[in-house]
Structure formats: structure tokens, C-alpha cells
Design a protein around this motif. Structure first.
Motif, mmCIF file in Angstrom:
data_model
loop_
_atom_site.group_PDB
_atom_site.id
_atom_site.type_symbol
_atom_site.label_atom_id
_atom_site.label_comp_id
_atom_site.label_asym_id
_atom_site.label_seq_id
_atom_site.Cartn_x
_atom_site.Cartn_y
_atom_site.Cartn_z
ATOM 1 N N LEU A 104 -18.281 9.737 -4.839
ATOM 2 C CA LEU A 104 -19.537 9.832 -4.421
ATOM 3 C C LEU A 104 -19.482 9.923 -2.816
ATOM 4 O O LEU A 104 -18.993 8.981 -2.168
ATOM 5 C CB LEU A 104 -20.126 8.604 -5.008
ATOM 6 N N SER A 105 -20.147 10.807 -2.365
ATOM 7 C CA SER A 105 -20.485 10.985 -0.823
ATOM 8 C C SER A 105 -21.750 10.008 -0.572
ATOM 9 O O SER A 105 -22.476 10.750 0.020
ATOM 10 C CB SER A 105 -20.279 12.114 -0.444
ATOM 11 N N LEU A 106 -21.602 8.765 -0.450
ATOM 12 C CA LEU A 106 -22.821 7.928 -0.279
ATOM 13 C C LEU A 106 -23.039 8.007 1.049
ATOM 14 O O LEU A 106 -24.279 8.002 1.497
ATOM 15 C CB LEU A 106 -22.643 6.654 -0.916
ATOM 16 N N GLU A 107 -21.997 7.911 2.198
ATOM 17 C CA GLU A 107 -22.463 7.630 3.577
ATOM 18 C C GLU A 107 -23.368 8.773 4.075
ATOM 19 O O GLU A 107 -24.181 8.721 5.047
ATOM 20 C CB GLU A 107 -21.172 7.486 4.275
ATOM 21 N N THR A 108 -22.989 9.892 3.560
ATOM 22 C CA THR A 108 -23.528 11.241 4.154
ATOM 23 C C THR A 108 -25.206 11.191 3.544
ATOM 24 O O THR A 108 -25.848 11.915 4.202
ATOM 25 C CB THR A 108 -23.024 12.533 3.577
ATOM 26 N N ALA A 109 -25.294 10.400 2.590
ATOM 27 C CA ALA A 109 -26.952 10.135 2.352
ATOM 28 C C ALA A 109 -27.518 8.836 2.923
ATOM 29 O O ALA A 109 -28.735 8.592 2.513
ATOM 30 C CB ALA A 109 -26.840 10.148 0.902
ATOM 31 N N GLY A 110 -26.948 8.439 3.795
ATOM 32 C CA GLY A 110 -27.238 7.106 4.503
ATOM 33 C C GLY A 110 -27.205 5.851 3.766
ATOM 34 O O GLY A 110 -27.911 4.869 4.197
ATOM 35 N N PHE A 111 -26.493 6.105 2.761
ATOM 36 C CA PHE A 111 -26.287 4.591 2.022
ATOM 37 C C PHE A 111 -25.099 3.886 2.676
ATOM 38 O O PHE A 111 -24.124 4.348 3.237
ATOM 39 C CB PHE A 111 -25.711 4.878 0.618
ATOM 40 N N ARG A 112 -25.282 2.504 2.413
ATOM 41 C CA ARG A 112 -24.190 1.556 2.995
ATOM 42 C C ARG A 112 -23.845 0.454 1.717
ATOM 43 O O ARG A 112 -24.996 0.159 1.101
ATOM 44 C CB ARG A 112 -24.538 0.978 4.253
ATOM 45 N N PRO A 113 -22.783 0.217 1.670
ATOM 46 C CA PRO A 113 -22.665 -0.885 0.616
ATOM 47 C C PRO A 113 -23.266 -2.313 1.137
ATOM 48 O O PRO A 113 -22.877 -2.575 2.239
ATOM 49 C CB PRO A 113 -21.117 -1.159 0.522
ATOM 50 N N LEU A 114 -23.658 -2.979 0.164
ATOM 51 C CA LEU A 114 -24.029 -4.429 0.509
ATOM 52 C C LEU A 114 -23.205 -5.536 -0.060
ATOM 53 O O LEU A 114 -22.470 -5.180 -0.966
ATOM 54 C CB LEU A 114 -25.479 -4.630 -0.282
ATOM 55 N N PRO A 115 -23.277 -6.490 0.506
ATOM 56 C CA PRO A 115 -22.288 -7.516 0.081
ATOM 57 C C PRO A 115 -22.668 -8.287 -1.099
ATOM 58 O O PRO A 115 -23.870 -8.182 -1.296
ATOM 59 C CB PRO A 115 -22.234 -8.651 1.221
ATOM 60 N N ARG A 123 -22.064 -4.016 -7.951
ATOM 61 C CA ARG A 123 -21.776 -3.168 -6.761
ATOM 62 C C ARG A 123 -23.090 -2.437 -6.422
ATOM 63 O O ARG A 123 -23.920 -1.813 -7.211
ATOM 64 C CB ARG A 123 -20.933 -2.011 -6.970
ATOM 65 N N ARG A 124 -23.542 -2.731 -5.156
ATOM 66 C CA ARG A 124 -24.824 -2.237 -4.680
ATOM 67 C C ARG A 124 -24.831 -1.346 -3.258
ATOM 68 O O ARG A 124 -23.849 -1.788 -2.434
ATOM 69 C CB ARG A 124 -25.744 -3.373 -4.163
ATOM 70 N N TRP A 125 -25.583 -0.337 -3.047
ATOM 71 C CA TRP A 125 -25.851 0.569 -2.249
ATOM 72 C C TRP A 125 -27.309 0.472 -1.765
ATOM 73 O O TRP A 125 -28.112 0.473 -2.530
ATOM 74 C CB TRP A 125 -25.148 1.710 -2.270
ATOM 75 N N ALA A 126 -27.672 0.622 -0.228
ATOM 76 C CA ALA A 126 -28.765 0.649 0.031
ATOM 77 C C ALA A 126 -29.134 1.492 1.246
ATOM 78 O O ALA A 126 -28.171 1.660 2.144
ATOM 79 C CB ALA A 126 -29.513 -0.711 0.198
ATOM 80 N N ARG A 127 -30.300 2.286 1.582
ATOM 81 C CA ARG A 127 -30.388 2.947 2.838
ATOM 82 C C ARG A 127 -30.886 1.731 3.859
ATOM 83 O O ARG A 127 -31.397 0.812 3.594
ATOM 84 C CB ARG A 127 -31.417 3.845 2.682
ATOM 85 N N ALA A 128 -30.448 1.895 5.154
ATOM 86 C CA ALA A 128 -30.874 0.810 6.141
ATOM 87 C C ALA A 128 -32.265 0.970 6.327
ATOM 88 O O ALA A 128 -32.931 2.211 6.236
ATOM 89 C CB ALA A 128 -30.293 1.241 7.394
#
Length: 353
Positions: free
Chosen positions: A167-178, A187-192
Motif C-alpha cells: 500500500l502506497s500510503l505515504e503518497t496519500a499523506g498518511f503517516r503511521p501512528l504509534p 495498526r493505525r494511519w492518519a493524515r496530519a
């Protein structure tokens, strides 16, 4: 229901714990409580043995504890609140109020997954409120069988099976959350700087989760999506709510749900209780979490929509454990209604939305 002729007192399960001026109490060593709160301690030694009540309840319930018992009309508490506190076992009211016909009829006739879950839990009459809440929360989770454990023995194997690296999540502005104590199974991801206001549960069967993630990649890139999470370990990916998408605008929920269903195609759903159905079908369910409360102690996990419902229902089921199972379900439905939940649609009522 009126208060006429009724007597109320603090339920014998509870006693009031002392709180110092700086918010310290022996009931919660090292954990300050919000100013003006009332701390109740269970004398039965069961789980969930400490309850923090907000300042609005501190004065009337503290006075009630000091007086021992009073007429319901003499207490500085509105009738709906007295009923809610009776249903969750905070107050002992006599004569006892039976759930009204509307909730008894729903308990008898509603065949939804949500009411079926309450009916199953109502048969468990020896569990504590916290244990009942956990059973309700995980209702519908598939068992961890030896075969599944051999296939996905640890978190690394789950990650590889999910295909997260593709999954190319970084290009969509997602970052992994601790991971945190509240979120350690995810496992969590969010946009800033993108707040979320509602969420969608993608309730596919576990076998379809890797496919669902790939099929939803385009949808996840939509600006209406604030973030998402998937199960970290085997027990979590066996839950119906194993894949959750957070939205920036609840008004976009139905449109995003329709996109998800269109992308997944003919995928079987794993029913999830205590959630609103989506017009797109049972594969995607909807919910809006309650607001967090100021001064919540770190040890008290923040309540999501479903966890809030399960906690309230667990308390009501415990407090009505001497009643027939159907009346226990009716008591839980009434308690949830008093908390602002529409138990027909499993959404907030207009007054609390």
C-alpha cells in the motif's frame, strides 16, 4: 414514570470514597480525579470497582449517600436520571421500576444482531459489568483455532498476510501512528492535522481482509478519509470490526460506504452489533464516537461508540441479573435510550447527535 411514593438510596454495592482538595483519593492512588467529582468504590471487590461521577452528580448523590435513603421526589435529580442510575446499578429504587412495554416488545421481537447479542449476554448471570461489556464488545469474533494460529502465529505474519507493504500510503499523506495502551491491538494511519468525526466499519470476513485493503486503496486516498486502522494480531483480525475507516465529514459516510462496497464486489459480511446499517448494505456499518470527557484518567480507556454501548449495557444487565433474560434485555435497551442511543437504528438521537 413518576417518582410518587418511591424511595431511593445509593446501591449497597457502592460507597463514597474521600477526595482531597487536590483531587487525590485512596481509591485511585497516584491518579487525580476531575475537580468536584464523586468517586464511588465497590465493596464487592469485583472488576470495575471504582466509578468516577461528574461534578453535576456529586452534590445530589453525595447528599443521598449521607442521608441513606429519601423519597425520590425529595432528591435533586430529574426522573429520567434517577431511572438511568437505577438501571445501571448506581441507585437502589423501591418499588422497582420494570422496563416499559416498548422495550419489552423490542426485546421479544427484534431479531437484529445487536439485540441478539444482548439476549446472549442476558443469559450470563454470574459475570461482572466489565466482563459483560467485554463479552458484548467481542460478540461475533471468530475463534482462534489451531489452524489459524499456525497460519498467523504473530504480528509479523499478520503484516505479511495483509500485504501492508504494497500500500502506497505515504503518497496519500498518511503517516503511521504509534501504538498506545488504548490502541495496542491496531495498526493505525492518519493524515496530519485532519480531525475525524465519524467512522465506517468494513465488516468483511477475515479471509477477505487482504483483498479488502487492496480494493479500498483508492477510496482511502479520498480527502473525506482522515485515517484508518486494521487489526494488529490474529484475535483482532477475527473481529467483525477488524478494518475501520475514519472520516472528516459524517455527511460523506454513505457516499464513501457505497464506494467501498462497489470496490469490494460480492464479499460476504461478518455481522457487527451496535452499529448503524449503511444504505450500501451490511458490508459497511457506521458510527459516531461520543466526545471524550475532561479529566478522564489515563487508566480509563476512552469509550468508542461500541465500547460506550457495551459498558452501559453491561451495567444494566448486571443490575437486572435477578430478572428474566428478556427483561434484562429490555432494561439494557431502556438504559441505552436514556443515554441518547436510538436502539432501532443504533445511532445518536437528534437531541444528542
Amino acid at each position: 414514570m413518576t417518582h410518587d411514593g418511591r424511595r431511593i438510596r445509593l446501591h449497597e454495592r457502592w460507597s463514597v470514597a474521600p477526595v482531597s482538595d487536590d483531587g487525590r483519593t485512596p481509591a485511585l492512588p497516584g491518579t487525580p480525579v476531575p475537580p468536584g467529582s464523586l468517586v464511588l468504590v465497590s465493596g464487592s471487590g469485583d472488576e470495575g470497582s471504582v466509578r468516577i461521577l461528574p461534578a453535576a452528580l456529586a452534590a445530589p448523590l453525595g447528599e443521598l449517600a449521607r442521608r441513606g435513603e429519601t423519597g425520590a421526589d425529595e432528591a435533586d435529580l430529574p426522573p429520567p436520571l434517577v431511572r438511568a442510575l437505577e438501571l445501571d446499578g448506581t441507585l437502589r429504587v423501591s418499588p422497582r421500576g420494570r422496563p416499559a412495554r416498548a422495550w419489552r416488545e423490542q426485546a421479544a421481537s427484534d431479531t437484529s444482531t445487536s439485540v441478539s447479542a444482548l439476549g446472549w449476554a442476558a443469559l450470563l448471570d454470574r459475570l461482572t459489568p466489565d466482563q459483560l461489556a467485554r463479552r458484548l464488545y467481542f460478540y461475533g469474533r471468530l475463534p482462534v483455532t489451531p489452524r489459524r494460529l499456525r497460519e498467523l502465529p504473530d504480528a509479523s505474519s499478520v503484516s505479511r498476510w495483509l500485504g501492508l507493504g504494497f500500500l502506497s500510503l505515504e503518497t496519500a499523506g498518511f503517516r503511521p501512528l504509534p501504538r498506545t495502551p488504548d490502541t495496542w491491538v491496531w495498526r493505525r494511519w492518519a493524515r496530519a492535522r485532519t480531525p475525524s468525526s465519524s467512522k465506517l466499519y468494513v465488516c468483511c470476513l477475515p479471509r477477505d481482509l487482504p483483498y479488502a485493503l487492496r480494493a479500498c486503496e483508492r477510496v482511502l486516498r479520498d480527502r473525506a478519509v482522515a485515517g484508518f486502522k486494521v487489526g494488529f494480531d490474529l484475535p483482532t483480525v477475527l473481529r467483525p470490526d477488524k478494518f475501520v475507516v475514519y472520516l472528516t465529514d459524517p455527511g460523506q459516510a454513505d457516499a464513501v460506504a457505497a464506494e467501498i462496497v462497489a470496490g469490494l464486489g460480492a464479499v460476504e459480511a461478518q455481522p457487527l452489533p451496535f452499529t448503524a446499517t449503511s444504505p450500501a448494505g451490511p458490508l459497511v456499518a457506521r458510527a459516531v464516537d461520543p466526545e471524550d470527557w475532561e479529566g478522564r484518567p489515563a487508566w480509563h480507556e476512552r469509550a468508542s461508540w461500541r465500547l460506550n454501548i457495551c459498558r452501559l449495557a453491561g451495567e444494566a444487565l448486571w443490575a437486572s441479573r435477578d430478572l428474566p433474560a428478556r427483561d434484562r434485555v429490555a432494561a439494557a435497551l431502556e438504559r441505552l435510550t436514556l443515554a441518547g442511543v436510538d436502539t432501532g437504528t443504533w445511532t445518536w438521537t437528534e437531541a444528542t447527535a
